[in-house]
Design a protein around this motif. Structure first.
Motif, mmCIF file in Angstrom:
data_model
loop_
_atom_site.group_PDB
_atom_site.id
_atom_site.type_symbol
_atom_site.label_atom_id
_atom_site.label_comp_id
_atom_site.label_asym_id
_atom_site.label_seq_id
_atom_site.Cartn_x
_atom_site.Cartn_y
_atom_site.Cartn_z
ATOM 1 N N PRO A 44 0.817 -1.216 0.000
ATOM 2 C CA PRO A 44 0.000 0.000 0.000
ATOM 3 C C PRO A 44 0.851 1.268 0.000
ATOM 4 C CG PRO A 44 0.257 -0.765 2.249
ATOM 5 C CD PRO A 44 1.122 -1.672 1.373
ATOM 6 N N ALA A 45 0.208 2.379 -0.285
ATOM 7 C CA ALA A 45 0.820 3.697 -0.142
ATOM 8 C C ALA A 45 -0.291 4.703 0.141
ATOM 9 C CB ALA A 45 1.582 4.106 -1.397
ATOM 10 N N LEU A 46 0.025 5.688 0.974
ATOM 11 C CA LEU A 46 -0.941 6.727 1.307
ATOM 12 C C LEU A 46 -0.189 8.028 1.526
ATOM 13 C CD1 LEU A 46 -3.953 7.330 1.885
ATOM 14 C CD2 LEU A 46 -3.435 6.961 4.321
ATOM 15 N N GLY A 47 -0.636 9.107 0.858
ATOM 16 C CA GLY A 47 0.043 10.386 0.988
ATOM 17 C C GLY A 47 -0.931 11.543 0.953
ATOM 18 N N LEU A 48 -0.468 12.684 1.479
ATOM 19 C CA LEU A 48 -1.312 13.868 1.577
ATOM 20 C C LEU A 48 -0.494 15.094 1.200
ATOM 21 C CD1 LEU A 48 -4.289 14.392 2.645
ATOM 22 C CD2 LEU A 48 -3.198 15.212 4.743
ATOM 23 N N THR A 49 -1.067 15.995 0.394
ATOM 24 C CA THR A 49 -0.442 17.282 0.092
ATOM 25 C C THR A 49 -1.389 18.405 0.474
ATOM 26 O OG1 THR A 49 -1.304 17.366 -2.181
ATOM 27 C CG2 THR A 49 0.845 16.310 -1.846
ATOM 28 N N TRP A 50 -0.812 19.471 1.012
ATOM 29 C CA TRP A 50 -1.596 20.641 1.421
ATOM 30 C C TRP A 50 -0.919 21.883 0.867
ATOM 31 C CZ3 TRP A 50 -0.678 23.545 6.516
ATOM 32 C CH2 TRP A 50 -1.537 24.653 6.591
ATOM 33 N N GLU A 51 -1.625 22.574 -0.012
ATOM 34 C CA GLU A 51 -1.115 23.830 -0.561
ATOM 35 C C GLU A 51 -1.441 24.931 0.436
ATOM 36 O OE1 GLU A 51 -1.015 26.130 -4.884
ATOM 37 O OE2 GLU A 51 -2.224 24.315 -4.609
ATOM 38 N N ALA A 52 -0.537 25.107 1.405
ATOM 39 C CA ALA A 52 -0.784 26.025 2.514
ATOM 40 C C ALA A 52 -0.842 27.469 2.061
ATOM 41 C CB ALA A 52 0.307 25.850 3.579
ATOM 42 N N ALA A 53 -0.156 27.783 0.967
ATOM 43 C CA ALA A 53 -0.147 29.126 0.389
ATOM 44 C C ALA A 53 0.107 28.960 -1.096
ATOM 45 C CB ALA A 53 0.926 29.984 1.054
ATOM 46 N N PRO A 54 -0.156 30.005 -1.906
ATOM 47 C CA PRO A 54 0.078 29.851 -3.349
ATOM 48 C C PRO A 54 1.484 29.397 -3.705
ATOM 49 C CG PRO A 54 -1.166 31.856 -2.909
ATOM 50 C CD PRO A 54 -0.765 31.313 -1.571
ATOM 51 N N ALA A 55 2.462 29.675 -2.830
ATOM 52 C CA ALA A 55 3.839 29.284 -3.138
ATOM 53 C C ALA A 55 4.412 28.368 -2.070
ATOM 54 C CB ALA A 55 4.708 30.528 -3.274
ATOM 55 N N LEU A 56 3.553 27.600 -1.408
ATOM 56 C CA LEU A 56 4.031 26.715 -0.343
ATOM 57 C C LEU A 56 3.188 25.449 -0.298
ATOM 58 C CD1 LEU A 56 5.813 26.203 2.181
ATOM 59 C CD2 LEU A 56 3.997 27.307 3.516
ATOM 60 N N THR A 57 3.842 24.294 -0.347
ATOM 61 C CA THR A 57 3.162 23.001 -0.268
ATOM 62 C C THR A 57 3.803 22.162 0.828
ATOM 63 O OG1 THR A 57 2.615 23.020 -2.630
ATOM 64 C CG2 THR A 57 2.552 20.887 -1.506
ATOM 65 N N VAL A 58 2.954 21.566 1.643
ATOM 66 C CA VAL A 58 3.388 20.632 2.679
ATOM 67 C C VAL A 58 2.902 19.249 2.276
ATOM 68 C CG1 VAL A 58 3.333 20.074 5.144
ATOM 69 C CG2 VAL A 58 3.149 22.464 4.390
ATOM 70 N N ARG B 235 7.871 22.361 0.236
ATOM 71 C CA ARG B 235 8.521 22.956 -0.923
ATOM 72 C C ARG B 235 7.782 24.228 -1.275
ATOM 73 N NH1 ARG B 235 6.771 17.665 -3.512
ATOM 74 N NH2 ARG B 235 4.567 17.972 -4.021
ATOM 75 N N GLY B 236 8.483 25.132 -1.922
ATOM 76 C CA GLY B 236 7.839 26.393 -2.246
ATOM 77 C C GLY B 236 8.694 27.255 -3.127
ATOM 78 N N LYS B 237 8.236 28.495 -3.262
ATOM 79 C CA LYS B 237 8.918 29.453 -4.128
ATOM 80 C C LYS B 237 8.962 30.790 -3.427
ATOM 81 C CE LYS B 237 8.944 31.164 -8.874
ATOM 82 N NZ LYS B 237 8.278 31.134 -10.189
ATOM 83 N N LEU B 238 10.111 31.457 -3.513
ATOM 84 C CA LEU B 238 10.310 32.775 -2.925
ATOM 85 C C LEU B 238 10.360 33.815 -4.033
ATOM 86 C CD1 LEU B 238 13.130 31.787 -0.390
ATOM 87 C CD2 LEU B 238 10.657 31.758 -0.025
ATOM 88 N N ALA B 239 10.447 35.054 -3.637
ATOM 89 C CA ALA B 239 10.555 36.128 -4.618
ATOM 90 C C ALA B 239 11.836 35.948 -5.429
ATOM 91 C CB ALA B 239 10.548 37.478 -3.914
ATOM 92 N N GLY B 240 11.815 36.420 -6.648
ATOM 93 C CA GLY B 240 12.995 36.336 -7.486
ATOM 94 C C GLY B 240 13.190 34.986 -8.128
ATOM 95 N N ASN B 241 12.114 34.218 -8.262
ATOM 96 C CA ASN B 241 12.162 32.915 -8.924
ATOM 97 C C ASN B 241 13.094 31.934 -8.208
ATOM 98 O OD1 ASN B 241 11.190 31.222 -10.967
ATOM 99 N ND2 ASN B 241 12.997 31.565 -12.242
ATOM 100 N N VAL B 242 13.130 32.013 -6.900
ATOM 101 C CA VAL B 242 13.917 31.091 -6.086
ATOM 102 C C VAL B 242 13.002 29.962 -5.608
ATOM 103 C CG1 VAL B 242 15.269 30.801 -3.980
ATOM 104 C CG2 VAL B 242 15.507 32.888 -5.346
ATOM 105 N N GLN B 243 13.361 28.733 -5.916
ATOM 106 C CA GLN B 243 12.596 27.571 -5.483
ATOM 107 C C GLN B 243 13.388 26.814 -4.421
ATOM 108 O OE1 GLN B 243 10.612 25.320 -8.684
ATOM 109 N NE2 GLN B 243 11.498 26.791 -10.121
ATOM 110 N N TRP B 244 12.679 26.263 -3.439
ATOM 111 C CA TRP B 244 13.341 25.567 -2.343
ATOM 112 C C TRP B 244 12.542 24.320 -1.968
ATOM 113 C CZ3 TRP B 244 10.703 24.907 2.257
ATOM 114 C CH2 TRP B 244 9.532 25.663 2.402
#
Length: 764
Positions: free
Chosen positions: A464-478, A528-537
């Motif tokens: 089995p596998a089970l996962g959850l994603t939450w887009e906490a903000a337009p540029a932030l995913t948990v 994971r997310g994105k900051l100003a200036g097209n910086v992804q982390w």
């Protein structure tokens, strides 16, 4: 030395929470420009795919252009340079025969390496059926359009997906029109080239590619040659797409393996014994297709046949020499004779695989699901012969006896799988994905020289596998999730699992006991997310635990056997940051890996200084918390590209790894003394590579690369072993009492440079 046994999960959670808080603050304070939605396939077969932000794992993707910029001669080198948490052990000393490790799991061409990654080419699994090995030299680099590295024990990718799956998609004429030609040459007398072309007319499209490489190698007696052909013919009309793929590769590789450190200090290019030759030929024919039944339903499928032929020739020391020497010594060495010091081992492995898979994908309201079924079968014929002889002054083998066949095995594997996955939108910003896959594998061994190797084993597992994603903000995913995968023992492992009848690789075999399948459970949490200036982390923490891991335990020389080992664990964190600013593109990736044994046992390691301490002679006690060999704890990868002008690009990258324990020091306690030489751990190292591209005319690009710019002397892997070449000029010592136990190393490639030219043209 007291080792730090504390698991990194608490540290990882603290880092993730801190990252989450920081990113949320930035997102609230600034208006962030969103990137285009990146859709990622979630199964080996073509499907509807999911936006990357809805996938509960740290999925990594690479384009063909990113792979070209990486500049590696082999796909293994490209993966190491481009992806976090990937390191390479160059056990064979050949770039096409490297062990690729991802999060502590391996995909290797070497029998005996615990395999934990699955590799797919256009939905066809290319792990070889006889030992689950991956021959990197058979994958057509010029034809790669993109790659997706899926972490964890994702059950949708089937057997061997313990630590991750690498899904490779090839080019098509309708997506990659036009073409390119490339020629290059440089160090080690390496010269190579490739040509590719794609086009489209009405519903029909085509893509063809050919590439080749030839070199002398940087170590003694190590020439290699690689040739690959690829073609794809596709037909698309309305809602239907069909593609016929044909791939062929023929390679001749010399991999001279580990060398005693005492020899390597004297001469960097030195080798231990020779020859060490592997010839591979492979042909793949696959037909894939997909059809949209309506706006919400798609069916897709693949049918394939694959044939691989492998021939090896290995010059080795005689593993029976010590025992035979004692017998001859007791007899007084009549007529001045003695035992033979060397042997030529030859193998012939013929593998045929075929299979089919069918999948239905559907979008239904808040649900997006897929249901599939697959069946794969293989037939592997293995023959091994030996030819006794004497070691020469150059440490080659002068044959003295007739060739004698010692093993002939027919191994057949049948795997049937059924799987389902569903991604449901619980809220506009919350998605949950659940998956199930049932695997049933049957392995049948037939001894063609008797009945000692006969066996019939059946394995089955529901994962089995089970996962959850939450887009906490337009540029932030948990995200977070759990997954489980399994690997059934292969014919070679089942044919070499008796400690009383050790095998030589690649392999002499004896009647052996049953092996349990490996089951891996993975937990992952990340943001994971994105900051100003097209910086992804991104930041993620993971823990994968293997139950009944299959390990190859050495018994001396080239001998050993496969066995189940309780539990092992790989856990750690990944941190990544990428961005661009004007003419600069940059990336920073850091990985922390704690790869440990989680059970205690005595294993054979006769060249370890602690052998016999709490275990029988020639064995060491491995305890819970001891680190797995060959895997550095820390890795740091830095990259910078500068577009100095419209025509000129300059690039540099740094690969840095901390130290690692060598094989034979699984208990991490070996220390050199008067009897046992060599340290049980390799030091860390950092390598700097630079590159440049210059477009000097329309369509024409001059490119160059320097690897290991500062000529760092380092080793990517090591082992504790016995060196019989201790006489003057590294001559063979006839008396085993004079042999020296020391550390053997896989030396890293010295400074090297290549220059080439590329011409590209656009298609209509």
């Amino acid at each position: 030395m007291q080792l730090d046994r504390q698991p990194p999960i608490r540290k990882a959670l603290a880092i993730l929470i801190a990252s989450l808080g920081s990113a949320t603050t930035v997102a609230a304070a600034e208006t962030v420009e969103l990137a285009p939605v990146e859709v990622v396939g979630t199964t080996p077969l073509p499907g509807i795919g999911l936006p990357k932000e809805q996938i509960p794992a740290n999925v990594q993707t690479l384009s063909s252009e990113q792979l070209r910029k990486a500049g590696g001669v082999s796909l293994a080198e490209d993966l190491q340079r481009s992806l976090p948490s990937v390191n390479v052990n160059e056990i064979q000393g050949n770039p096409y025969q490297a062990d690729v490790n991802y999060r502590g799991f391996s995909a290797s061409p070497l029998l005996g390496t615990p395999q934990g990654l699955s590799v797919f080419l256009d939905g066809v699994r290319v792990n070889e059926p006889f030992g689950d090995v991956v021959n990197w030299d058979l994958i057509p680099q010029a034809a790669i359009a993109s790659m997706t590295l899926v972490p964890g024990s994702n059950p949708l990718y089937g057997l061997n997906t313990l630590g991750g799956a690498l899904a490779i998609q090839t080019k098509r004429g309708d997506t990659h029109p036009g073409g390119a030609m490339e020629l290059y040459g440089g160090s080690f007398n390496r010269r190579g080239g490739s040509v590719e072309h794609g086009g489209k007319r009405d519903e029909l499209s085509w893509f063809v590619a050919a590439e080749g490489m030839k070199e002398d190698g940087w170590r003694d007696r190590s020439p290699s040659e690689v040739g690959q052909l690829f073609g794809k013919l596709a037909w698309t009309k309305g809602e239907t797409d069909l593609a016929l793929t044909l791939g062929h590769a023929s390679t001749d590789l010399i991999g001279n393996g580990l060398v005693p450190e005492s020899m390597e200090r004297q001469r960097r290019e030195a080798i231990f014994t020779h020859p060490d030759q592997t010839k591979n030929q492979s042909t793949l024919l696959a037909l894939s297709g997909s059809h949209w039944l309506n706006d919400n339903d798609q069916i897709s499928g693949t049918i394939y046949t694959r044939r691989t032929r492998t021939r090896t020739l290995n010059g080795d020391g005689n593993d029976e020499y010590k025992d035979e020497f004692e017998e001859w010594a007791d007899a007084g060495f009549p007529a001045g004779e003695g035992p033979e010091s060397g042997v030529l081992n030859r193998t012939r492995t013929d593998q045929n695989a075929a299979g089919l898979a069918l999948q239905w994908s559907r979008i239904a309201g808040a649900h997006q699901f897929a249901v599939g079924v697959s069946h794969d079968r293989s037939r592997a014929g293995f023959r091994q012969s030996e030819q006794g002889g004497e070691l020469t002054g150059s440490r080659g083998i002068a044959a003295a006896d007739d060739e004698e066949q010692v093993n002939s095995l027919l191994g057949r594997t049948r795997t049937t799988s059924v799987y389902a996955t569903d991604t449901v939108m619980l809220a506009p910003s919350v998605h949950m994905t659940g998956s199930l896959r049932f695997n049933r594998t049957r392995v049948i061994n037939r001894d063609r020289m008797g009945d000692a190797l006969n066996g019939d084993f059946t394995y089955h597992k529901l994962n089995p596998a089970l996962g959850l994603t939450w887009e906490a903000a337009p540029a932030l995913t948990v995200y977070g999730g759990f997954s489980q995968g399994n690997r059934a023992p292969t014919p070679i492992e089942l044919g070499c699992a008796d400690p009383e009848n050790a095998c030589s690789l690649p392999n002499a075999m004896a009647a052996d006991p049953f092996l349990d399948q490996v089951v891996t459970r993975t937990f992952e949490l990340g943001v994971r997310g994105k900051l100003a200036g097209n910086v992804q982390w991104n930041a993620s923490a993971f823990r994968s635990t293997n139950r009944d891991d299959i390990l190859f335990v050495g018994t001396g020389g080239s001998l050993g056997y496969f066995t189940n080992f309780g539990r092992t664990r790989r856990e750690g964190i990944e941190l990544g940051l990428t961005g661009d600013s004007g003419a600069l593109d940059w990336r920073v990736n850091y990985s922390y890996l704690e790869a440990t044994f989680q059970s205690s046992a005595c294993i054979l390691a006769e060249n370890n200084s602690t052998e016999g301490d709490g275990c029988p002679d020639d064995e060491i006690r491995v305890s819970r918390g001891d680190r797995l060999p060959g895997l550095p704890r820390h890795s740091l990868k830095l990259g910078l590209d500068w577009r100095a002008s419209d025509a000129l690009r300059l690039g540099a990258d740094v690969l840095a790894y901390s130290g690692q324990y060598v094989r034979g020091n699984e208990n991490n306690r070996h220390e050199p003394d008067g009897e046992f030489g060599g340290r049980g751990k390799l030091p860390g190292y950092a390598v700097v590579n630079v590159s440049a591209d210059y477009r000097f005319a329309r369509g024409w690009t001059l490119f160059g690369r320097i690897d290991n710019l500062f000529d760092k002397r380092y080793a990517t892997a090591g082992a504790l072993a016995e060196n019989p070449f201790v006489g003057a000029g590294n001559a063979f010592a006839a008396d085993p009492g004079e042999w020296r136990q020391e550390r053997f190393v896989a030396p890293g490639t010295p400074r090297s440079a290549w220059i080439g030219v590329r011409y590209a043209w656009k298609g209509s």
